[in-house]
Design a protein around this motif. Structure first.
Motif, PDB file in Angstrom:
ATOM      1  N   ARG A 142       8.317  -8.364  16.034  1.00  0.00           N
ATOM      2  CA  ARG A 142       8.179  -8.289  14.731  1.00  0.00           C
ATOM      3  C   ARG A 142       7.050  -8.947  13.841  1.00  0.00           C
ATOM      4  N   GLY A 143       7.095  -9.232  12.557  1.00  0.00           N
ATOM      5  CA  GLY A 143       6.077  -9.442  11.878  1.00  0.00           C
ATOM      6  C   GLY A 143       6.137  -9.968  10.441  1.00  0.00           C
ATOM      7  N   THR A 144       5.567 -10.704   9.162  1.00  0.00           N
ATOM      8  CA  THR A 144       5.455 -10.602   8.084  1.00  0.00           C
ATOM      9  C   THR A 144       4.648  -9.521   6.732  1.00  0.00           C
ATOM     10  N   VAL A 145       5.630  -9.546   6.312  1.00  0.00           N
ATOM     11  CA  VAL A 145       5.543  -8.408   5.409  1.00  0.00           C
ATOM     12  C   VAL A 145       4.102  -8.902   4.004  1.00  0.00           C
ATOM     13  N   GLU A 146       3.315  -8.496   3.694  1.00  0.00           N
ATOM     14  CA  GLU A 146       2.201  -8.914   3.851  1.00  0.00           C
ATOM     15  C   GLU A 146       1.840  -8.368   2.094  1.00  0.00           C
ATOM     16  N   ARG A 147       2.036  -6.832   1.717  1.00  0.00           N
ATOM     17  CA  ARG A 147       1.808  -6.483   1.144  1.00  0.00           C
ATOM     18  C   ARG A 147       3.179  -5.094   0.904  1.00  0.00           C
ATOM     19  N   VAL A 148       3.881  -5.256  -0.214  1.00  0.00           N
ATOM     20  CA  VAL A 148       4.694  -4.455  -0.683  1.00  0.00           C
ATOM     21  C   VAL A 148       4.209  -3.367  -2.050  1.00  0.00           C
ATOM     22  N   ASP A 149       3.599  -1.899  -1.821  1.00  0.00           N
ATOM     23  CA  ASP A 149       2.853  -1.165  -2.760  1.00  0.00           C
ATOM     24  C   ASP A 149       3.472  -0.026  -2.779  1.00  0.00           C
ATOM     25  N   SER A 150       4.184  -0.129  -4.540  1.00  0.00           N
ATOM     26  CA  SER A 150       4.720   1.624  -4.760  1.00  0.00           C
ATOM     27  C   SER A 150       3.713   2.878  -5.710  1.00  0.00           C
ATOM     28  N   HIS A 151       3.836   3.734  -5.016  1.00  0.00           N
ATOM     29  CA  HIS A 151       3.165   4.946  -5.923  1.00  0.00           C
ATOM     30  C   HIS A 151       4.202   5.726  -6.434  1.00  0.00           C
ATOM     31  N   GLU A 152       4.315   5.850  -7.755  1.00  0.00           N
ATOM     32  CA  GLU A 152       4.634   7.132  -8.458  1.00  0.00           C
ATOM     33  C   GLU A 152       4.146   8.609  -8.717  1.00  0.00           C
ATOM     34  N   ARG A 153       4.750   8.806  -7.728  1.00  0.00           N
ATOM     35  CA  ARG A 153       4.538  10.585  -7.757  1.00  0.00           C
ATOM     36  C   ARG A 153       4.435  11.377  -9.413  1.00  0.00           C
ATOM     37  N   GLN A 154       3.636  12.089  -9.177  1.00  0.00           N
ATOM     38  CA  GLN A 154       2.885  12.736 -10.355  1.00  0.00           C
ATOM     39  C   GLN A 154       3.895  14.095 -10.521  1.00  0.00           C
ATOM     40  N   PRO A 155       4.869  14.468 -11.685  1.00  0.00           N
ATOM     41  CA  PRO A 155       5.345  15.819 -11.423  1.00  0.00           C
ATOM     42  C   PRO A 155       4.535  17.008 -11.262  1.00  0.00           C
ATOM     43  N   ASP A 156       4.840  17.492 -10.482  1.00  0.00           N
ATOM     44  CA  ASP A 156       4.174  19.437 -11.148  1.00  0.00           C
ATOM     45  C   ASP A 156       4.912  19.669 -12.271  1.00  0.00           C
TER      46      ASP A 156
END
Length: 170
Positions: free
Chosen positions: A74-88
């Motif tokens: 178990r643990g605690t969420v410290e950060r949530v990151d979103s990464h948007e993929r660039q279109p090819d």
């Protein structure tokens, strides 16, 4: 599932971690690639991610040790990151042709419209795959045992109903 900062989670799967062997200062100069960043060095052999410096040697197949984190830790969420993929290029071409077909299709000759619709249909599977993976989310979790797991796919975690229970320093 979408996680939020401060939320309690547990590992849904067992994580096994291992790092490549890095020898500082070029010891045993005959083995392993030079990680000084020369022309032939690539990201996998430079060693900079794991602290390898200029002249260090990395032995990618060798592992000093490993660490296993059990499912249910178990643990605690410290950060949530979103990464948007660039279109090819294929995705951009799909968008361009789809827009052309939608905007000018009714005015086009039937043969041109059919050819354009065929090209759009050929590119559509790539577009659907891009849409399915357009937004990638990773989570940073501080486990109760003190370990930090960063860049974790949310599928490796599950939410718990526990209130935060950290051992007290005593």
């Amino acid at each position: 599932m979408m996680f939020t900062v401060g939320q309690r989670v547990e590992l849904a799967v067992e994580l096994g971690l291992g790092l490549p062997v890095t020898v500082a200062g070029g010891a045993d100069a005959g083995a392993g690639p030079d990680v000084g960043g020369g022309a032939g060095a690539d990201a996998a052999t430079r060693g900079d991610r794991y602290g390898g410096g200029r002249g260090d040697r990395v032995f990618p197949g060798a592992v000093v040790g490993s660490l296993g984190l059990a499912a249910g830790t178990r643990g605690t969420v410290e950060r949530v990151d979103s990464h948007e993929r660039q279109p090819d290029g294929a995705v951009r071409e799909y968008l361009r042709l789809r827009s052309l077909l939608d905007d000018f299709g009714p005015q086009m000759p039937a043969a041109s419209r059919a050819r354009l619709a065929e090209e759009v249909a050929e590119l559509e599977p790539g577009w659907r795959a891009f849409e399915a993976e357009r937004l990638r989310v990773t989570v940073r979790v501080r486990l109760d045992n003190g370990f930090l797991v960063e860049g974790t796919d949310p599928a490796a975690l599950r939410a718990t109903a526990d209130p935060e229970t950290r051992p007290s320093a005593g």
